[in-house]
Design an enzyme around this catalytic site. Structure first.
Site, PDB file in Angstrom:
ATOM      1  N   ASP A  74       0.826  -1.205   0.000  1.00 13.51           N
ATOM      2  CA  ASP A  74       0.000   0.000   0.000  1.00 13.51           C
ATOM      3  C   ASP A  74       0.861   1.257   0.000  1.00 13.51           C
ATOM      4  O   ASP A  74       0.577   2.221  -0.717  1.00 13.51           O
ATOM      5  CB  ASP A  74      -0.921  -0.011   1.233  1.00 13.51           C
ATOM      6  CG  ASP A  74      -1.849   1.188   1.247  1.00 13.51           C
ATOM      7  OD1 ASP A  74      -2.729   1.283   0.374  1.00 13.51           O
ATOM      8  OD2 ASP A  74      -1.684   2.050   2.127  1.00 13.51           O
ATOM      9  N   LYS A 124       1.379   4.323  -2.987  1.00 12.90           N
ATOM     10  CA  LYS A 124       1.361   5.761  -2.744  1.00 12.90           C
ATOM     11  C   LYS A 124       2.657   6.409  -3.220  1.00 12.90           C
ATOM     12  O   LYS A 124       2.635   7.521  -3.776  1.00 12.90           O
ATOM     13  CB  LYS A 124       1.137   6.028  -1.258  1.00 12.90           C
ATOM     14  CG  LYS A 124      -0.233   5.570  -0.768  1.00 12.90           C
ATOM     15  CD  LYS A 124      -0.394   5.717   0.729  1.00 12.90           C
ATOM     16  CE  LYS A 124      -1.761   5.220   1.183  1.00 12.90           C
ATOM     17  NZ  LYS A 124      -1.952   5.285   2.640  1.00 12.90           N
TER      18      LYS A 124
END
Length: 921
Positions: free
Chosen positions: A777, A781
């Site tokens: 994750d 980003k």
């Protein structure tokens, strides 16, 4: 006033009958029509409204004839008004009531009540035939000339309709007088219809005579009701007064001088302070009856208003006034308090249900206002059409929008004539439009480039084939020689006209108009604007017309900025967003003119759809009770296919790659996309670049602030730095609220596995904590920020330090993973001890190294004085090192996880979209 019969003897009937049968059905009326005139003193040559309406639909070219005749008409009108000796001036008020206003006995009583209560000293009332009667009268003629015996029973129905109305309204002498005249008229009509039946054809004058009875009967009924109320009232057959000259363009020009003389004579013979007059009908200078054509009752009221020098002309109808747009297409359309004469002209020409332009001419000369009012809603003030009045505040700023309203015309086609041989050749345009005139087509709009390379114009679709053939025949030689390259037809078009007198010399109106259309993804095919600047006309695809109308209407603050929304993924984030929308909806409407309508909600199994907007106070119950099987194609079609709302946004609250794969297609179709889903921007580089290229070349918006930092302004800050010319050197931060919480609490003697379990129980982690601990994750980003900074990196280019022990990556479930995680606590405990011994803390960070064009995700040590060491809870922190912020990075810090803040970030993007689409900032 009694209606004299045109048939007083068998001889007269023979004369009329011979007039019918002596004519060829296709011939024009002959001079023996004068004979018909002489045998009854009140001639009724009443042009067929069927013929008339069909010709009006072809539109002719009324707009251009009107302005040409105004100057000469003014001179005659002045003379007529000045010479008139009967009482005139502000003591008179004129009222006009259409067929629906006098459609029943009760409505006629309402009309009489309005007239009685009008405090004007003198009143003239113009009435149409009772609702549906005109159609019934035409039906009589059609049946008779078709030799259909049922015309007799149809005439009996006409008799019964007026007889029953009279029985409801009148009594005593008033009733007996009306019924006597009614039966006499019906008897005469039977004789005339019998003549038509035998001949198998009805002349225009016969048709007008038959149909004209409707106005006479309604005027007689209303005047009798007013007299029953104890007031003096006379009934005027306007064919005794109004004199008009028929023109070649299916119009009539009033003869004001002669009409003024006849009106003075009539008033001297019939003095009264209340006059009820027939609408629609008039006579020629040769005393041949005719009609005032389309909207004739309105026109006759306006002529009377001018001849009397009246204080006001009130047109009574069944709507509250003139709307800023067709309320059937724009539900938020508003009633306009005032319109200038010019604005009313423009709007009516382009299809708005206002007044025919010629209705305005007689009253405009004397600044007599026309008021449109609703007879069924007397509390509504209506719309006043008058000379414009300046409306400014104390600073001299205009308070009204420069645009008053919008009108549309559908079912048009564009004809484009182009070729280099047209440039500089005199007479080309004349030849084009001469050919168009020869086929009887009506040109609605013309647009020509200054290069003279092409001329395009709009005509009704029903006429475009004939126009195209005529042009190809006329320019065959030029086409064969190559001087003209093509005569192209573009079908399925609509015209959108933007009208406002204050548009003149107001900078930026066109920019706002075209900007609104662009943002609604509307393509413009042609543009026209007169130098008066009263209107700007654009041609769009027919299927785009309603969306275009709503988009421009919203942009000029005549209605709310309305956005149709589809929510995908009503889970934790999506459900929280829906609740936030519910709680804030009223405030957004009241204070910011933003109307967010959720038209659809879909999960992976069930979807809920609505045509008007889902009630968000009970969306969960509705989804359970009325939900249907999820279908992404149907969902998007319903949300976007609602043409009553110009702007559509899909909000993807999932983390699903399949949903993200649709973004490009949605944007291409003009659907805005807002999402916290990272899969599209961190997916394959080629797809990402394709998505961004589409976004930049269109007015369709793609917002994804919540993909990094939840509700924190990370993306917008980065974009702001880049757009203002700053150069990004490095972006470093704690991007995971979950891992921020874990390492903020991984202190002292606490075991790493205990902190992870605690985070899961508190709702900070994904259902499977490995999704957070793997670092994927954070890597997504990092890749999103890297690409925003201009780096062309794939997700696989980012080295990621996973915190999931290798043996546990294959654990069958999250529960099994958490059970076995304590076995690996020692490694991280050792790293923590080493960091603390050096005065450092452990933090899981992502880094975008723009200078070296790379990114990394790993566990790092930071001094306890470092901003990254000062966090608490699940806060995120991101440091931007740029040329401007090189010595001391720009830092953004705040909560970076949780449904409330993530949904808030999405909500913020929705409001940003609304501001781009025209909502006040």
């Amino acid at each position: 006033m009694a209606f004299a019969s045109p048939i007083s003897s068998s001889c007269s009937l023979r004369n009329i009958f011979s007039n019918v049968i002596s004519r060829d059905p296709n011939s024009k009326p002959r001079k023996n029509l004068t004979t018909l005139n002489k045998i009854h003193p009140f001639p009724f040559l009443h042009r067929s409204r069927i013929d008339y309406c069909s010709q009006w639909e072809r539109r002719g070219s009324p707009k251009f004839n009107i302005f040409a005749s105004v100057a000469s008409a003014d001179i005659v009108l002045d003379e007529a008004v000045e010479k008139a000796q009967f009482p005139k001036g502000d003591t008179w008020s004129i009222h006009k009531f259409g067929g629906t206003c006098v459609g029943t006995s009760e409505r006629i009583l309402n009309v009489a009540d309005i007239i009685v209560k009008d405090e004007s000293e003198r009143k003239l009332v113009v009435v149409s035939a009772i609702s549906k009667v005109t159609d019934m009268m035409y039906d009589l003629i059609i049946k008779a000339q078709s030799r259909d015996d049922s015309y007799i029973t149809a005439l009996d129905a006409v008799l019964e309709k007026h007889k029953s109305t009279a029985l409801d309204l009148l009594e005593g002498d008033g009733l007996s007088n009306f019924l006597s005249q009614l039966h006499q008229d019906i008897s005469n009509l039977k004789a005339m219809l019998r003549a038509i039946y035998i001949a198998g054809h009805a002349t225009e004058s016969f048709s007008d005579f038959v149909v004209g009875h409707g106005e006479l009967w309604s005027a007689q009924l209303l005047s009798s009701v007013i007299r029953k109320n104890g007031l003096g009232c006379n009934c005027m057959d306007t064919r005794e007064v109004l004199v008009v000259n028929p023109t070649s363009s299916n119009q009539v020009d009033p003869d004001y001088l002669e009409s003024g003389k006849r009106l003075e004579k009539w008033c001297s013979e019939n003095p009264s302070n209340i006059i009820v007059a027939t609408g629609f009908i008039a006579t020629t200078p040769q005393n041949i009856p005719t009609t005032l054509k389309r909207d004739g009752s309105d026109f006759s009221a306006a002529i009377m208003g001018a001849l009397f020098g009246a204080r006001q002309v009130t047109i009574w109808t069944d709507v509250d006034g003139v709307y800023s747009a067709d309320p059937r297409k724009v539900s938020e359309a508003v009633i306009l308090k005032t319109l200038s004469y010019q604005e009313a002209w423009e709007m009516s020409y382009f299809g708005a249900n206002v007044l025919h332009p010629r209705t305005i001419i007689p009253v405009m000369k004397y600044d007599i206002p026309i008021v449109i009012r609703n007879i069924f809603n007397l509390s509504a003030p209506g719309t006043m059409i008058c000379q414009p009045v300046g409306c400014e505040n104390e600073n001299g700023q205009r308070l009204e929008s420069p645009v008053k309203g919008f009108a549309t015309i559908d079912n048009l086609a564009l004809v484009n004539v182009e070729g280099t041989g047209m440039a500089g050749v005199p007479g080309t345009a004349s030849a084009i439009f001469s050919a168009v005139k020869d086929v009887g087509a009506n040109v609605i709009m013309i647009s020509q480039a200054s290069s003279e390379h092409s001329v395009c114009f709009a005509v009704p679709e029903t006429e475009v084939k004939a126009v195209s053939m005529a042009l190809e025949s006329r320019f065959r030689q030029a086409l064969d020689a190559g001087r003209l390259s093509q005569i192209a037809v573009i079908p399925n078009c609509s015209i959108l006209a933007t009208v406002g007198q204050k548009m003149a010399s107001t900078p930026g109106v066109s920019a706002r108009l075209f900007n609104a259309l662009a943002k609604a993804n509307i393509n413009i095919r042609a543009i026209a604007q007169g130098c008066s600047e009263y209107n700007i006309t654009v041609v769009v695809k027919r299927e785009d017309c309603i969306r275009a109308l709503r988009a421009v209407h919203s942009r000029f603050y005549l209605s709310r900025t309305t956005i149709a929304m589809g929510i995908i993924g009503p889970g934790l984030i999506g459900g929280t967003l829906l609740d936030q929308l519910r709680d804030q909806a009223a405030v957004l409407k009241e204070k910011f003119n933003i109307d967010l309508r959720v038209m659809g909600i879909t999960g992976s199994q069930t979807m809920l759809l609505s045509d008007v907007g889902i009630d968000l106070s009970k969306w969960r119950d509705l989804q359970r009770e009325k939900g249907e099987k999820a279908d992404m194609q149907k969902f998007v079609q319903r949300v976007h296919g609602n043409h009553f709302i110009p702007n559509t946004v899909i909000v993807d609250c999932t983390a699903d790659s399949y949903v993200a794969s649709h973004y490009h297609d949605w944007l291409r179709r003009g659907i805005h996309v807002i999402t916290p889903n990272k899969k599209a921007n961190s997916g394959p580089l080629e797809q990402y670049l394709k998505l961004r290229a589409l976004q930049r070349q269109s007015y369709t918006h793609y917002f994804y602030e919540a993909t990094v930092g939840a509700g924190l302004p990370i993306i917008s800050t980065l974009q702001g730095l880049l757009e203002t010319g700053d150069k990004i050197l490095r972006i470093e931060g704690i991007f995971s609220g979950t891992l921020s919480y874990i390492f903020n609490n991984f202190v002292g003697t606490r075991a790493f596995s205990d902190v992870v379990t605690e985070a899961k129980e508190a709702g900070y982690t994904e259902p499977d904590p490995r999704d957070d601990l793997s670092g994927t994750d954070v890597a997504r980003k990092v890749i999103i920020l890297a690409r925003e900074s201009g780096l062309k990196l794939e997700l696989s280019d980012i080295p990621v330090q996973s915190l999931v022990p290798e043996p546990l990556k294959v654990s069958a479930s999250a529960e099994e993973f958490l059970q076995k995680l304590p076995q690996f606590d020692q490694d991280l405990a050792k790293q923590r001890q080493e960091a603390e011994a050096a005065g450092n803390v452990l933090r899981y960070v992502g880094v975008v190294d723009v200078v070296n064009q790379k990114g990394i995700v790993e566990l790092r040590r930071y001094k306890k004085e470092h901003p990254f060491a000062q966090l608490s809870g699940s806060d995120n922190i991101i440091a931007f090192t740029t040329q401007r912020y090189e010595k001391q990075p720009l830092i953004v810090r705040g909560p970076g996880a949780g449904a409330e803040v993530t949904a808030g970030g999405v909500f913020s993007d929705i409001l940003r979209l609304a501001s781009y689409l025209g909502a006040p900032s």
